[in-house]
Design a protein around this motif. Structure first.
Motif, PDB file in Angstrom:
ATOM      1  N   PRO A  13      38.843 112.475  25.180  1.00 47.05           N
ATOM      2  CA  PRO A  13      39.305 111.156  24.741  1.00 47.05           C
ATOM      3  C   PRO A  13      40.817 111.116  24.566  1.00 47.05           C
ATOM      4  CG  PRO A  13      38.262 112.329  22.915  1.00 47.05           C
ATOM      5  CD  PRO A  13      38.016 113.153  24.138  1.00 47.05           C
ATOM      6  N   GLY A  14      41.372 109.916  24.766  1.00 47.69           N
ATOM      7  CA  GLY A  14      42.790 109.692  24.501  1.00 47.69           C
ATOM      8  C   GLY A  14      43.625 109.472  25.734  1.00 47.69           C
ATOM      9  N   GLY A  15      43.311 110.122  26.815  1.00 44.35           N
ATOM     10  CA  GLY A  15      44.117 109.979  28.024  1.00 44.35           C
ATOM     11  C   GLY A  15      43.748 108.742  28.815  1.00 44.35           C
ATOM     12  N   CYS A  16      44.689 108.315  29.680  1.00 49.50           N
ATOM     13  CA  CYS A  16      44.422 107.140  30.527  1.00 49.50           C
ATOM     14  C   CYS A  16      44.846 107.363  31.977  1.00 49.50           C
ATOM     15  CB  CYS A  16      45.121 105.900  29.960  1.00 49.50           C
ATOM     16  SG  CYS A  16      46.918 106.057  29.876  1.00 49.50           S
ATOM     17  N   GLY A  17      45.421 108.530  32.309  1.00 51.95           N
ATOM     18  CA  GLY A  17      45.756 108.836  33.695  1.00 51.95           C
ATOM     19  C   GLY A  17      47.053 108.244  34.195  1.00 51.95           C
ATOM     20  N   LEU A  18      47.961 107.863  33.283  1.00 55.50           N
ATOM     21  CA  LEU A  18      49.243 107.285  33.701  1.00 55.50           C
ATOM     22  C   LEU A  18      50.439 108.146  33.330  1.00 55.50           C
ATOM     23  CD1 LEU A  18      48.843 103.473  32.906  1.00 55.50           C
ATOM     24  CD2 LEU A  18      49.002 104.545  35.141  1.00 55.50           C
ATOM     25  N   GLY A  19      50.228 109.160  32.488  1.00 56.66           N
ATOM     26  CA  GLY A  19      51.359 109.937  31.979  1.00 56.66           C
ATOM     27  C   GLY A  19      52.185 110.596  33.059  1.00 56.66           C
ATOM     28  N   LEU A  20      51.549 111.358  33.951  1.00 63.00           N
ATOM     29  CA  LEU A  20      52.305 112.061  34.982  1.00 63.00           C
ATOM     30  C   LEU A  20      52.841 111.106  36.043  1.00 63.00           C
ATOM     31  CD1 LEU A  20      50.211 115.320  35.458  1.00 63.00           C
ATOM     32  CD2 LEU A  20      52.355 115.008  34.235  1.00 63.00           C
ATOM     33  N   ALA A  21      52.148 109.986  36.280  1.00 62.08           N
ATOM     34  CA  ALA A  21      52.696 108.984  37.202  1.00 62.08           C
ATOM     35  C   ALA A  21      54.004 108.427  36.657  1.00 62.08           C
ATOM     36  CB  ALA A  21      51.688 107.866  37.416  1.00 62.08           C
ATOM     37  N   ILE A  22      54.056 108.211  35.333  1.00 60.08           N
ATOM     38  CA  ILE A  22      55.296 107.741  34.704  1.00 60.08           C
ATOM     39  C   ILE A  22      56.382 108.805  34.817  1.00 60.08           C
ATOM     40  CG2 ILE A  22      56.328 107.110  32.486  1.00 60.08           C
ATOM     41  CD1 ILE A  22      53.645 105.801  31.773  1.00 60.08           C
ATOM     42  N   VAL A  23      56.021 110.068  34.634  1.00 61.22           N
ATOM     43  CA  VAL A  23      56.987 111.169  34.722  1.00 61.22           C
ATOM     44  C   VAL A  23      57.615 111.217  36.114  1.00 61.22           C
ATOM     45  CG1 VAL A  23      57.200 113.676  34.738  1.00 61.22           C
ATOM     46  CG2 VAL A  23      55.926 112.549  32.919  1.00 61.22           C
ATOM     47  N   ARG A  24      56.788 111.123  37.143  1.00 61.29           N
ATOM     48  CA  ARG A  24      57.333 111.161  38.505  1.00 61.29           C
ATOM     49  C   ARG A  24      58.231 109.948  38.767  1.00 61.29           C
ATOM     50  NH1 ARG A  24      54.060 112.500  43.984  1.00 61.29           N
ATOM     51  NH2 ARG A  24      54.963 114.530  43.532  1.00 61.29           N
ATOM     52  N   GLU A  25      57.841 108.777  38.285  1.00 65.29           N
ATOM     53  CA  GLU A  25      58.658 107.576  38.492  1.00 65.29           C
ATOM     54  C   GLU A  25      60.022 107.733  37.833  1.00 65.29           C
ATOM     55  OE1 GLU A  25      59.562 104.037  40.144  1.00 65.29           O
ATOM     56  OE2 GLU A  25      57.655 105.106  40.422  1.00 65.29           O
ATOM     57  N   ILE A  26      60.052 108.307  36.640  1.00 65.08           N
ATOM     58  CA  ILE A  26      61.329 108.520  35.944  1.00 65.08           C
ATOM     59  C   ILE A  26      62.183 109.529  36.705  1.00 65.08           C
ATOM     60  CG2 ILE A  26      62.352 109.461  33.836  1.00 65.08           C
ATOM     61  CD1 ILE A  26      60.002 108.246  32.295  1.00 65.08           C
ATOM     62  N   ALA A  27      61.568 110.599  37.218  1.00 67.99           N
ATOM     63  CA  ALA A  27      62.324 111.598  37.975  1.00 67.99           C
ATOM     64  C   ALA A  27      62.935 110.980  39.221  1.00 67.99           C
ATOM     65  CB  ALA A  27      61.412 112.767  38.342  1.00 67.99           C
ATOM     66  N   ARG A  28      62.169 110.133  39.895  1.00 65.82           N
ATOM     67  CA  ARG A  28      62.694 109.503  41.110  1.00 65.82           C
ATOM     68  C   ARG A  28      63.793 108.509  40.781  1.00 65.82           C
ATOM     69  NH1 ARG A  28      57.014 108.672  44.553  1.00 65.82           N
ATOM     70  NH2 ARG A  28      56.881 110.856  45.256  1.00 65.82           N
ATOM     71  N   ARG A  29      63.695 107.836  39.630  1.00 70.74           N
ATOM     72  CA  ARG A  29      64.778 106.935  39.217  1.00 70.74           C
ATOM     73  C   ARG A  29      66.064 107.696  38.941  1.00 70.74           C
ATOM     74  NH1 ARG A  29      63.474 102.140  41.113  1.00 70.74           N
ATOM     75  NH2 ARG A  29      61.316 101.633  40.639  1.00 70.74           N
ATOM     76  N   HIS A  30      65.958 109.015  38.723  1.00 73.72           N
ATOM     77  CA  HIS A  30      67.144 109.841  38.499  1.00 73.72           C
ATOM     78  C   HIS A  30      67.524 110.635  39.748  1.00 73.72           C
ATOM     79  CE1 HIS A  30      66.248 108.891  34.302  1.00 73.72           C
ATOM     80  NE2 HIS A  30      67.470 109.325  33.995  1.00 73.72           N
ATOM     81  N   GLY A  31      67.084 110.167  40.917  1.00 75.94           N
ATOM     82  CA  GLY A  31      67.478 110.806  42.163  1.00 75.94           C
ATOM     83  C   GLY A  31      66.785 112.126  42.446  1.00 75.94           C
ATOM     84  N   GLY A  32      65.612 112.355  41.866  1.00 75.84           N
ATOM     85  CA  GLY A  32      64.899 113.614  42.094  1.00 75.84           C
ATOM     86  C   GLY A  32      63.421 113.376  42.312  1.00 75.84           C
TER      87      GLY A  32
END
Length: 454
Positions: free
Chosen positions: A416-435
């Motif tokens: 319980p507790g997870g929703c499956g968006l955490g790592l997708a958000i992490v990758r999006e933030i990394a790409r917004r920083h050119g990586g």
């Protein structure tokens, strides 16, 4: 991304402008060579006809015989070019050798009229010849006889003259062609410069930089293209704004009732002593908390789908601050949370987005790592950028699961507790920083998620 196999516009223009020029240059060279051969052949033909007439005059009929007045000086004149001598043959009747080179080929057909030269081509010792033959009538009317005079000359000289003429003409034309090609290339490059500037403007834009493109100094065709692109950008911008507005409105509208629901369920749990009812309330609380977490993640995702605001920051200090903020939660979960890496690492980035990425990674590690495990934050320099990693020594993931970790709403566990968006958000933030973000196996076991920041 692989490049398309089709020719670029520049290459197509160069091909269609320079290829005809090359074809014309080669065709002009061939035509010039044939023309030069033709004129050289005419000059040789005239020289041969004069020679055959002169030689025929040296053979004088006397009664029923012939007087050949062909001194050595005249023979030297005919053979004045040792490399390409003039061959001659006198026969009477035609075919019976009198004087000259008996190997000189006979004409394919007899001359039609006496005293009229006939030109033809032949080969002697594998060398091409141009030969002129002339039949001369002599003798008395009661006993007419025929004298055949032939003079031949090789075509090597005329071919050499033609080659020299072609070289003298084509070398300057080639230089002019090279200069013209450079001018064509420069003109094409200058003409396509507005398209290159337009491509640069589009490449440097993100989904959140959809303002109209300005092209003031450009041909009218490019203006029409820019107007079409600006119209498309406007449609995309309206669509993106509507999507973000819907996500924000829906998430905000859901946060308040969910917070109220969680509070009411917690109050009901404290007031009830029925174990069956308590278990049901616990399930309701779990579902409400998961829904609240999902709403928070959707809001985070909507905010992070914007261009990162690059500001100077110390990535190492930021990571240590986030580790300190999550230490109480880690202690409650029985997990050792620590930091390793450089003491300071200056970087330009969005501090709020990077904090959110670290928070998601630590939350995942604490949620799915058993008690007694350890979670480590690590910051290292990488070229002109940096690497921000979160590593745990938990059970880790299989190869198949690691291939899906960055997909939205995908979960490797039903805890319980997870929703499956955490790592997708992490990758999006990394790409917004050119990586980018990558997931690796930890040693000896566990999982390591790395943010590569440009």
């Amino acid at each position: 991304m692989s490049k398309p196999s089709l020719l670029s516009l520049r290459r197509q223009l160069l091909l269609w402008l320079l290829l005809p020029q090359l074809v014309l240059w080669a065709g002009g060279g061939l035509l010039t060579y044939r023309t030069a051969l033709s004129y050289a052949e005419k000059a040789i033909d005239q020289s041969l006809m004069q020679s055959v007439r002169a030689l025929a005059r040296q053979v004088k009929p006397i009664g029923s015989g012939l007087l050949i007045d062909f001194p050595r000086a005249a023979q030297d004149v005919l053979a004045q070019d040792p490399g390409d001598p003039v061959s001659y043959l006198v026969t009477s009747p035609p075919g019976q050798f009198l004087l000259g080179n008996p190997r000189l080929p006979a004409p394919p057909d007899a001359p039609t009229r006496f005293g009229e030269p006939m030109l033809y081509r032949a080969t002697l010792d594998r060398q091409p010849l141009r030969i002129v033959a002339m039949d001369v009538s002599y003798g008395e009317d009661s006993a007419p006889q025929t004298l055949r005079v032939q003079v031949g000359k090789g075509t090597a000289a005329q071919q050499q003259i033609a080659r020299e003429l072609v070289a003298d003409l084509l070398v300057p034309l080639l230089a002019i062609g090279v200069l013209l090609s450079l001018l064509v290339y420069g003109g094409i490059r200058r003409g396509l410069a507005p398209l290159k500037r337009l491509t640069g403007q589009l490449e440097n834009r993100s989904i959140n930089a959809l303002s109209p493109i300005g092209m003031t100094q450009a041909p009218s065709e490019v203006h029409a293209l820019v107007q079409a692109v600006n119209g498309l950008l406007g449609e995309v911008e309206r669509s993106v704004v509507q999507e973000k507005r819907f996500i924000n409105d829906a998430a905000h509208q859901l946060r308040t009732p969910l917070a109220g629901l969680i509070s009411q369920v917690e109050l009901a749990q404290r007031e009830t002593h029925d174990p069956v009812l308590g278990a049901r309330l616990a399930k309701v609380l779990t579902g409400a908390e998961r829904s609240a977490h999902l709403v928070h993640q959707l809001l985070t995702l909507a905010r992070n789908e914007t261009q990162a605001r690059r500001e100077p920051l110390d990535l190492a200090e930021l990571a240590r601050d986030v580790a300190r903020e999550w230490t109480p939660r880690a202690m409650a979960a029985g997990v050792d949370l620590g930091y390793e890496g450089v003491e300071h690492l200056p970087l330009e980035g969005d501090a709020l987005q990077l904090r959110e990425a670290l928070a998601n990674l630590i939350d995942n590690a604490l949620r799915y790592t058993p008690r007694g495990s350890s979670v480590t934050l690590e910051v290292t320099a990488r070229g002109s950028g940096a690497e921000l990693a979160v590593e745990d020594n938990g059970p880790g993931l299989t190869d198949e699961e690691m291939a899906h970790v960055f997909q939205r709403f995908w979960r490797a566990s039903e805890l319980p507790g997870g929703c499956g968006l955490g790592l997708a958000i992490v990758r999006e933030i990394a790409r917004r920083h050119g990586g980018d973000a990558v997931v690796e196996r930890a040693t000896p076991h566990g999982l390591r998620v790395v943010l590569q920041l440009g």
